[in-house]
Design a protein around this motif. Structure first.
Motif, PDB file in Angstrom:
ATOM      1  N   UNK A  53       0.814  -1.831   0.138  1.00  0.00           N
ATOM      2  CA  UNK A  53       0.179  -0.092  -0.163  1.00  0.00           C
ATOM      3  C   UNK A  53       1.304   1.165  -0.092  1.00  0.00           C
ATOM      4  N   UNK A  54       2.507   1.506  -0.557  1.00  0.00           N
ATOM      5  CA  UNK A  54       3.056   2.034  -0.460  1.00  0.00           C
ATOM      6  C   UNK A  54       3.602   2.597  -1.583  1.00  0.00           C
ATOM      7  N   UNK A  55       2.890   4.122  -2.366  1.00  0.00           N
ATOM      8  CA  UNK A  55       3.116   4.429  -3.515  1.00  0.00           C
ATOM      9  C   UNK A  55       4.404   5.082  -3.558  1.00  0.00           C
ATOM     10  N   UNK A  56       5.302   4.678  -4.373  1.00  0.00           N
ATOM     11  CA  UNK A  56       7.139   5.262  -4.058  1.00  0.00           C
ATOM     12  C   UNK A  56       7.337   5.982  -5.415  1.00  0.00           C
ATOM     13  N   UNK A  57       7.719   7.089  -5.220  1.00  0.00           N
ATOM     14  CA  UNK A  57       8.090   8.819  -6.424  1.00  0.00           C
ATOM     15  C   UNK A  57       9.685   8.357  -6.444  1.00  0.00           C
ATOM     16  N   UNK A  58      10.214   8.272  -7.449  1.00  0.00           N
ATOM     17  CA  UNK A  58      11.829   8.004  -7.382  1.00  0.00           C
ATOM     18  C   UNK A  58      12.193   8.532  -8.601  1.00  0.00           C
ATOM     19  N   UNK A  59      13.535   9.243  -7.621  1.00  0.00           N
ATOM     20  CA  UNK A  59      14.295  10.035  -8.689  1.00  0.00           C
ATOM     21  C   UNK A  59      15.519   9.440  -8.515  1.00  0.00           C
ATOM     22  N   UNK A  60      16.148   8.798  -9.738  1.00  0.00           N
ATOM     23  CA  UNK A  60      16.742   8.722 -10.899  1.00  0.00           C
ATOM     24  C   UNK A  60      17.860   9.047 -11.213  1.00  0.00           C
ATOM     25  N   UNK A  61      19.058   8.861 -10.337  1.00  0.00           N
ATOM     26  CA  UNK A  61      20.634   9.991 -10.930  1.00  0.00           C
ATOM     27  C   UNK A  61      21.892   9.149 -11.148  1.00  0.00           C
ATOM     28  N   UNK A  62      22.144   8.766 -12.487  1.00  0.00           N
ATOM     29  CA  UNK A  62      23.552   8.419 -12.235  1.00  0.00           C
ATOM     30  C   UNK A  62      24.018   9.578 -12.403  1.00  0.00           C
ATOM     31  N   UNK A 105      17.188   6.845  -6.590  1.00  0.00           N
ATOM     32  CA  UNK A 105      18.037   5.325  -7.295  1.00  0.00           C
ATOM     33  C   UNK A 105      19.392   5.775  -7.339  1.00  0.00           C
ATOM     34  N   UNK A 106      20.676   5.395  -6.349  1.00  0.00           N
ATOM     35  CA  UNK A 106      21.506   5.936  -7.600  1.00  0.00           C
ATOM     36  C   UNK A 106      21.827   5.150  -8.547  1.00  0.00           C
ATOM     37  N   UNK A 107      22.761   4.843  -9.371  1.00  0.00           N
ATOM     38  CA  UNK A 107      23.135   4.570 -10.706  1.00  0.00           C
ATOM     39  C   UNK A 107      24.462   4.243 -10.753  1.00  0.00           C
ATOM     40  N   UNK A 108      25.441   3.692 -10.074  1.00  0.00           N
ATOM     41  CA  UNK A 108      26.892   3.818 -10.073  1.00  0.00           C
ATOM     42  C   UNK A 108      27.304   3.127 -10.812  1.00  0.00           C
ATOM     43  N   UNK A 109      27.920   3.371 -11.602  1.00  0.00           N
ATOM     44  CA  UNK A 109      29.546   2.471 -12.504  1.00  0.00           C
ATOM     45  C   UNK A 109      29.306   1.140 -12.168  1.00  0.00           C
ATOM     46  N   UNK A 110      29.754  -0.241 -12.629  1.00  0.00           N
ATOM     47  CA  UNK A 110      29.988  -1.260 -12.499  1.00  0.00           C
ATOM     48  C   UNK A 110      28.914  -1.488 -10.424  1.00  0.00           C
ATOM     49  N   UNK A 111      28.244  -1.680 -10.555  1.00  0.00           N
ATOM     50  CA  UNK A 111      27.977  -1.962  -9.409  1.00  0.00           C
ATOM     51  C   UNK A 111      26.340  -1.774  -9.383  1.00  0.00           C
ATOM     52  N   UNK A 112      25.686  -2.603  -8.366  1.00  0.00           N
ATOM     53  CA  UNK A 112      24.516  -2.126  -8.488  1.00  0.00           C
ATOM     54  C   UNK A 112      23.647  -1.092  -8.014  1.00  0.00           C
ATOM     55  N   UNK A 113      22.869  -0.779  -8.462  1.00  0.00           N
ATOM     56  CA  UNK A 113      22.574   0.469  -7.944  1.00  0.00           C
ATOM     57  C   UNK A 113      21.797   0.733  -5.960  1.00  0.00           C
TER      58      UNK A 113
END
Length: 120
Positions: A53-62, A105-113
């Motif tokens: 029952x949780x809506x999550x608004x996500x900002x993604x940054x690489x 969510x941080x998308x990082x090089x050569x690693x899991x987010x």
């Protein structure tokens, strides 16, 4: 001029890849993706996801570092995302029965987010 346009296009493509990678990562964690790059008149939300029952608004940054990704979400960006989320929620009949939060969510090089829950 052509170099700027090429650089901008490359950054946009990188951002879209990061959003897809973040969406896959969240799905593996049990979230259901409701929207990708949801646009409103007040701004865009990278991802809208739901878990129970949780809506999550996500900002993604690489970015190259977690700190760089989190710091890239400015106070103005947070306000824009909150305003866009209000519009999205106002169109949901079940909004009164849902909780919401804002994650990064941080998308990082050569690693899991890296998922920062309730980041702002």
């Amino acid at each position: 001029m052509a170099r700027e346009a090429n650089s901008r296009r490359h950054a946009e493509q990188r951002g879209h890849r990061a959003e897809y990678w973040a969406a896959v990562y969240l799905m593996v964690k049990g979230y259901r993706i409701l929207a990708l790059r949801h646009r409103t008149r007040l701004g865009e939300i990278d991802l809208i996801a739901r878990k129970k029952d949780v809506i999550v608004f996500v900002e993604v940054k690489a970015r190259s570092t977690e700190t760089g990704a989190v710091d890239a979400v400015s106070y103005a960006s947070q306000n824009r995302i909150r305003a866009a989320a209000d519009i999205w929620l106002s169109r949901r009949k079940d909004a009164a029965h849902l909780s919401s939060r804002f994650d990064i969510v941080a998308v990082l090089p050569r690693r899991l987010p890296r998922h920062f829950i309730d980041a702002f």
